[in-house]
Design a protein around this motif. Structure first.
Motif, short mmCIF file in Angstrom:
data_model
loop_
_atom_site.label_atom_id
_atom_site.label_comp_id
_atom_site.label_asym_id
_atom_site.label_seq_id
_atom_site.Cartn_x
_atom_site.Cartn_y
_atom_site.Cartn_z
N THR A 1 33.76 61.38 58.94
CA THR A 1 34.35 61.53 57.61
C THR A 1 35.86 61.58 57.75
O THR A 1 36.40 61.81 58.82
CB THR A 1 33.86 62.82 56.93
N ILE A 2 36.56 61.38 56.64
CA ILE A 2 38.02 61.57 56.54
C ILE A 2 38.25 62.55 55.41
O ILE A 2 37.83 62.31 54.28
CB ILE A 2 38.73 60.23 56.28
N THR A 3 38.94 63.65 55.73
CA THR A 3 39.06 64.76 54.78
C THR A 3 40.47 65.31 54.79
O THR A 3 41.13 65.35 55.84
CB THR A 3 38.06 65.88 55.13
N TYR A 4 40.93 65.77 53.65
CA TYR A 4 42.24 66.38 53.52
C TYR A 4 42.11 67.88 53.77
O TYR A 4 41.33 68.58 53.10
CB TYR A 4 42.81 66.12 52.13
N GLY A 5 42.87 68.37 54.74
CA GLY A 5 42.77 69.77 55.09
C GLY A 5 43.71 70.67 54.30
O GLY A 5 44.64 70.21 53.63
#
Length: 591
Positions: free
Chosen positions: A520-524
């Motif tokens: 996945t690609i996620t904004y932290g």
């Protein structure tokens, strides 16, 4: 006129006369005229002395006979009556011999004309009545023999009787005495024309009931030869029109391939119109059956199997459609509701299962668990769609109410979209034009049994399903995400490929690999974008402050090495609805 000499002179005074007498004296003696004597009160009760004779011309034989001779419309009965009155009066009624001969010639001419008209029109009652009068009246027999041969009339009686039978049968043919070229009433035909479907000029058809009505009737020739035969025949009045109608019936059979009855309706005779239907009822039923059989023979010649057709005759006492076909509609896998134009499923169309879990999300694609069953369902749908020749909407039912999170919801939405598109693709594959098929997902109330989670709507030119009154088209945006991320050159090969939006995290879009796995690609929360496992930034492998900018991605830990990812954002559409121009009168959108 009284004689002057019979009157006695009474001096210079006027002569006194009684009522009814006319006083005459010498010419030089004044006299008066008794006006009351002009109109006596009673001609029979008293003697009318010296009264001038007053003629009643209405009873004068010479006057009346002269008028009859001048009258071109004089009736045979009146002419014969005066001729017999003179002949039987023994001289009491005196007319000139010349006038009496003219009267006999007039009787001869009128009798001959009446007999000729009766024979030509096959009026057997009039012919028999004239023959009877000749037999009973020797004077008439003597007069008419100059122009009419009674022997020839007797010889023509069988032909007249046959013509009378044909006349009676023709009068009862499809209407009991109506002289019309149309069997069905004009109002019924106007109603049928309003029900016509685009692409069908001569018929209307209901795929639910199987009733086929003829907007253009197949008329049969009404010839005397048809009605005189004991075994009736059937010939088309206009073969070209009949062929056009029958071609449409054959086309309809080619679509549905279902057996049907060819029904010819016979209307009972109206007793008030003097038509005795009981005499020829059996013959008329044979005529109707012959016509239905003729239609079947013509349909067979253009490709319809004879075994699929059955002739039938129906009786009616009111105005109905006088010709129709009745198809035996038998759908094994679907239900069709003609009022709403909706096709629902009778046979379940099952889908292959797809898994969604924290550790594994299958690709939400759509595949039938039993493709052969789905094919049978769609073949029946295809029949109805081909008949209407209109647009078709595939409506998948959105039945879920609970989701784990927004990513799960988006995954379910995509699965439903893909399944609706799968149905559309299969319909296009078996022959429906792609531009006429639309797929969408609608929310439905209640639970839907597995395998019955979609229906199909037949859409009219107005953009609504058949039978619907609401003409407002639903507004919907394009299906699928408006963009994806393309990731390349990763040292960790699991992160190479396409990532699609799957919800929100920390007020930013989050992404999952289209393969449905853990990448996945996620904004932290720290302001970095992470390539991680199941949106857990603690498992991040790569990070970057810009998702697809100029800044390069780097390893999350300093002890890692290898190739770094390159991320590119690919825009699929701008999110605005796109009008599909191919659907006339409707508003629908496509990606």
């Amino acid at each position: 006129m009284p004689n002057i000499g019979t009157h006695v002179k009474r001096g210079n005074e006027p002569i006194q006369v009684q009522k009814g007498e006319i006083p005459f004296t010498t010419l030089d003696i004044p006299h008066t005229w008794n006006k009351d004597a002009i109109a006596p009160k009673d001609y029979q009760a008293s003697f009318q002395r010296f009264q001038p004779r007053q003629l009643d011309k209405s009873k004068d034989a010479t006057h009346v006979i002269t008028k009859l001779l001048e009258d071109k419309e004089a009736q045979l009965g009146d002419l014969r009556g005066w001729y017999n009155q003179v002949a039987e009066s023994h001289g009491k009624v005196r007319v000139e011999t010349r006038l009496l001969m003219s009267l006999s010639r007039k009787i001869d001419a009128v009798f001959a004309e009446d007999m000729r008209c009766a024979i030509e029109t096959s009026d057997i009652e009039t012919v028999e009545q004239l023959i009877k009068e000749v037999d009973e009246d020797p004077i008439l027999a003597m007069i008419v023999k100059r122009s009419t041969s009674m022997e020839n009339v007797q010889a023509m009686l069988p032909k007249v009787q046959q013509g009378n039978v044909a006349k009676s049968r023709e009068g009862m043919d499809t209407g009991g005495g109506r002289d019309t070229r149309r069997a069905s009433s004009a109002e019924i035909l106007r109603t049928l024309k309003r029900e016509k479907i685009k692409g069908w000029e001569h018929i209307t058809f209901n795929p639910e009931t199987g009733r086929l009505n003829l907007v253009t009737e197949i008329l049969f020739a009404k010839k005397a030869s048809v009605y005189t035969k004991d075994n009736p025949s059937a010939e088309f009045e206009d073969p070209e029109v009949a062929e056009a109608v029958l071609q449409e019936i054959a086309r309809l059979y080619a679509i549905f391939q279902m057996p049907f009855e060819v029904v010819q309706v016979h209307k009972k005779a109206y007793a008030s119109k003097g038509v005795d239907g009981g005499v020829h009822e059996e013959w008329l039923q044979d005529l109707a059956m012959t016509r239905a059989t003729r239609i079947i023979d013509e349909l067979q010649s253009i490709g319809v199997p004879k075994a699929a057709m059955t002739p039938k005759v129906e009786m009616t006492e009111r105005s109905v459609v006088m010709q129709y076909c009745n198809f035996t509609m038998s759908y094994n896998h679907i239900y069709f509701h003609s009022q709403s134009g909706t096709i629902s499923l009778k046979t379940k169309v099952l889908w292959e299962k797809r898994l969604y879990s924290r550790d594994q999300q299958d690709i939400p694609d759509a595949q039938f668990a039993e493709p052969a069953v789905a094919s049978k369902v769609f073949s029946e749908v295809m029949k109805i769609a081909k008949f209407y020749k209109s647009d078709v909407d595939v409506v998948f039912h959105k039945t879920y109410s609970n989701c784990f999170d927004d990513e799960h919801k988006q995954w379910l939405d995509e699965l439903n979209d893909n399944r609706s598109e799968k149905v559309k693709d299969d319909l296009v594959e078996i022959g429906l034009p792609d531009e006429k098929v639309e797929a969408r997902v609608d929310v439905v109330d209640g639970e839907v049994e597995d395998g019955l989670a979609f229906h199909i709507e037949i859409v009219q030119d107005s953009g609504t399903a058949v039978g619907r009154k609401d003409t407002t088209a639903s507004m919907a945006g394009p299906k699928g995400p408006d963009h994806v991320l393309e990731v390349n050159c990763c040292g960790n090969f699991d992160f190479n490929g396409t990532f699609k939006p799957c919800g929100m995290h920390n007020e930013q879009v989050k992404y999952r690999h289209t393969g449905g796995g853990k990448p996945t690609i996620t904004y932290g929360a720290d302001g970095f974008w992470y390539m991680c496992v199941n949106h857990d930034t603690r498992t991040g492998v790569y990070k970057c402050r810009e998702l697809a900018g100029s800044e390069a991605w780097k390893h999350c830990t300093t002890n890692n090495s290898g190739l770094l990812p390159i991320v590119k954002k690919v825009v699929l559409h701008n999110g605005a609805p796109t009008l599909r121009s191919s659907r006339t009168g409707s508003v629908s959108f496509a990606q």
